[in-house]
Enzyme design. Structure first.
Site, PDB file in Angstrom:
ATOM      1  N   LYS A   1       2.670 -11.561   5.083  1.00 22.67           N
ATOM      2  CA  LYS A   1       3.966 -11.479   4.374  1.00 22.67           C
ATOM      3  C   LYS A   1       4.877 -12.619   4.815  1.00 22.67           C
ATOM      4  CE  LYS A   1       3.542  -6.519   4.426  1.00 22.67           C
ATOM      5  NZ  LYS A   1       2.608  -6.488   3.288  1.00 22.67           N
TER       6      LYS A   1
ATOM      7  N   GLY B   1       0.812  -1.212   0.000  1.00 19.13           N
ATOM      8  CA  GLY B   1       0.000   0.000   0.000  1.00 19.13           C
ATOM      9  C   GLY B   1       0.848   1.267   0.000  1.00 19.13           C
ATOM     10  N   ASN B   2       1.938   1.226   0.770  1.00 16.85           N
ATOM     11  CA  ASN B   2       2.809   2.380   0.903  1.00 16.85           C
ATOM     12  C   ASN B   2       3.392   2.881  -0.420  1.00 16.85           C
ATOM     13  OD1 ASN B   2       3.251   3.355   3.627  1.00 16.85           O
ATOM     14  ND2 ASN B   2       5.337   3.667   2.862  1.00 16.85           N
TER      15      ASN B   2
ATOM     16  N   LYS C   1      -2.955 -10.112  -0.980  1.00 18.34           N
ATOM     17  CA  LYS C   1      -1.993  -9.918  -2.067  1.00 18.34           C
ATOM     18  C   LYS C   1      -0.629 -10.553  -1.770  1.00 18.34           C
ATOM     19  CE  LYS C   1       1.153  -6.295  -1.151  1.00 18.34           C
ATOM     20  NZ  LYS C   1       1.066  -6.315   0.262  1.00 18.34           N
TER      21      LYS C   1
ATOM     22  N   LYS D   1     -12.602 -10.678   6.853  1.00 18.16           N
ATOM     23  CA  LYS D   1     -11.846  -9.574   6.248  1.00 18.16           C
ATOM     24  C   LYS D   1     -12.749  -8.340   6.129  1.00 18.16           C
ATOM     25  CE  LYS D   1      -8.831  -7.654   3.303  1.00 18.16           C
ATOM     26  NZ  LYS D   1      -7.656  -7.022   3.856  1.00 18.16           N
TER      27      LYS D   1
HETATM   28  P1  ADP Z   1       1.212  -3.478   2.872  1.00 14.38           P
HETATM   29  O1  ADP Z   1       0.273  -2.466   2.362  1.00 14.38           O
HETATM   30  O2  ADP Z   1       2.602  -3.308   2.364  1.00 14.38           O
HETATM   31  O3  ADP Z   1       0.705  -4.888   2.766  1.00 14.38           O
HETATM   32  P2  ADP Z   1       0.598  -3.596   5.727  1.00 14.38           P
HETATM   33  O4  ADP Z   1       0.225  -2.364   6.478  1.00 14.38           O
HETATM   34  O5  ADP Z   1      -0.447  -4.581   5.416  1.00 14.38           O
HETATM   35  O6  ADP Z   1       1.395  -3.122   4.434  1.00 14.38           O
HETATM   36  O7  ADP Z   1       1.754  -4.369   6.542  1.00 14.38           O
HETATM   37  C1  ADP Z   1       3.013  -3.766   6.822  1.00 14.38           C
HETATM   38  C2  ADP Z   1       2.987  -3.075   8.184  1.00 14.38           C
HETATM   39  O8  ADP Z   1       2.937  -4.039   9.225  1.00 14.38           O
HETATM   40  C3  ADP Z   1       4.218  -2.287   8.531  1.00 14.38           C
HETATM   41  O9  ADP Z   1       4.216  -1.029   7.931  1.00 14.38           O
HETATM   42  C4  ADP Z   1       4.138  -2.216  10.061  1.00 14.38           C
HETATM   43  O10 ADP Z   1       3.482  -1.040  10.458  1.00 14.38           O
HETATM   44  C5  ADP Z   1       3.259  -3.383  10.446  1.00 14.38           C
HETATM   45  N1  ADP Z   1       3.835  -4.410  11.314  1.00 14.38           N
HETATM   46  C6  ADP Z   1       3.099  -5.165  12.159  1.00 14.38           C
HETATM   47  N2  ADP Z   1       3.860  -6.059  12.788  1.00 14.38           N
HETATM   48  C7  ADP Z   1       5.118  -5.885  12.363  1.00 14.38           C
HETATM   49  C8  ADP Z   1       6.359  -6.539  12.663  1.00 14.38           C
HETATM   50  N3  ADP Z   1       6.431  -7.552  13.519  1.00 14.38           N
HETATM   51  N4  ADP Z   1       7.466  -6.099  12.028  1.00 14.38           N
HETATM   52  C9  ADP Z   1       7.390  -5.085  11.155  1.00 14.38           C
HETATM   53  N5  ADP Z   1       6.249  -4.432  10.830  1.00 14.38           N
HETATM   54  C10 ADP Z   1       5.116  -4.832  11.413  1.00 14.38           C
HETATM   55 MG    MG Z   2      -1.088  -5.631   3.691  1.00 14.03          MG
END
Ligand code: ADP
Ligand code: MG
Length: 316
Positions: free
Chosen positions: A278, A13-14, A216, A131
């Site tokens: 992830k 998303g970022n 995703k 979800k």
């Molecule tokens: P994306 O849109 O890339 O899928 P998400 O917001 O779904 O991003 O997931 C990534 C986010 O997860 C990071 O930006 C962070 O804020 C959060 N996060 C939660 N737990 C952890 C962890 N254990 N280590 C790193 N980031 C984490």
């Molecule tokens: Mg995500």
């Protein structure tokens, strides 16, 4: 001829709609163009590249449009919205990459492939969806929405009531041979956007859509497996995955084996809605024969490819 190294890069998303931004189209194009630097990096290092991306904020917005225009135009089911977004977001990413490559004198073709992704029609998440999608509603409106729209509604902790939809596990990529064929010909492919359109094969052997969304990250792992990628690169909002994330005891992780990743996941270090999928995607891809997964931010990709940033997940 030795095949070139092949990587699937998942844009989080970022990379397109960072938190705190309204997420209008101008902003989305601007962010996407910036994040194409990561793709250029991979091309320069001689990788064949397949790009995939999330669609969370965009699906949420599309559902609000459906809600607000219900009395004017026929409603769009979720499966169609996901398909529309694969096209719209694919166009945006494709054009940003084309323009960046033009400016850098890189002569490569890009193609977006509308991607149906196979799921199990008996996936437990179809009977018990969790979800959250779309806008928030007041509790008093919930019975009407359940009865008249057939939605399943749940409370999103203290924030109000929202529709929940199934998020079945991806099993396979329907156009995997097409994608592999294009990549073999040197074409950069954008595929399985937003996790892809969930479908299953019915008793007649027909493909049938499911009104659901696929994660995703999990779809990226299946895509990487199905196009024989050696590496999966997951670009997100943090440079590294961490233990005890966001606490004084936070420990950033440089590398983990699949076994360690599984243990940390079971211990609850990686939440279901964010880092969890992830890590699960990394475990799945490597268990299916992949050689390496890197989780990092768009900014850190060069360092991560040099082994100086990011979290690497490796076989045991
Ligand atoms: P994306 O849109 O890339 O899928 P998400 O917001 O779904 O991003 O997931 C990534 C986010 O997860 C990071 O930006 C962070 O804020 C959060 N996060 C939660 N737990 C952890 C962890 N254990 N280590 C790193 N980031 C984490
Ligand atoms: Mg995500």
């Amino acid at each position: 001829m030795k095949r070139k190294k092949r990587v699937v890069v998942a844009l989080g998303g970022n990379a397109i709609t960072p938190a705190g931004e309204e997420g209008n189209i101008t902003q989305q194009f601007l962010n996407t163009r910036k994040s194409m630097v990561s793709v250029i990096n991979l091309l320069k290092r001689g990788y064949d590249v397949v790009i995939t991306h999330g669609n969370g904020p965009q699906v949420g917005n599309a559902l609000i449009r459906v809600e607000e225009s219900r009395h004017l135009v026929p409603e769009l089911p979720l499966g169609i919205i996901v398909g529309d977004l694969e096209g719209g977001m694919g166009y945006m990413i494709e054009q940003c990459l084309q323009n960046v490559m033009h400016d850098m004198g890189i002569n490569r073709q890009v193609a977006t492939i509308l991607t149906q992704v196979l799921v199990d029609p008996d996936d437990p998440s179809i009977k018990n969806p969790t979800k959250f999608v779309g806008p928030f509603f007041h509790e008093e409106d919930v019975p009407e929405l359940i009865n008249h729209r057939g939605w399943i509604m749940k409370e999103d902790k203290g924030r109000g009531f929202r529709r929940v939809v199934p998020s079945p596990a991806p099993i396979g990529i329907v156009p995997k041979d097409i994608i592999s064929h294009l990549v073999d010909s040197g074409i950069i492919v954008i595929a399985a956007g937003g996790g892809g359109i969930p479908v299953y094969i019915d008793h007649r052997g027909w493909l049938e859509g499911v009104d659901a969304v696929i994660d995703k990250d999990l779809a990226s792992a299946v895509l990487a497996r199905d196009v024989n990628a050696d590496r999966l690169l997951i670009l997100t909002g943090v440079e590294k995955a961490a233990l005890n994330y966001n606490t004084p005891e936070q420990i950033d992780l440089d590398t983990m084996t699949v076994k360690q990743a599984q243990r940390y996941l079971t211990e609850g270090h990686f939440p279901a809605g964010s880092m969890g999928p992830k890590i699960q995607a990394a475990i799945n891809f490597i268990s299916d024969g992949g050689s390496e997964v890197i989780i990092t931010s768009t900014e850190k990709i060069t360092d991560a490819l040099d082994g100086k940033a990011g979290t690497k997940i490796l076989p045991d």
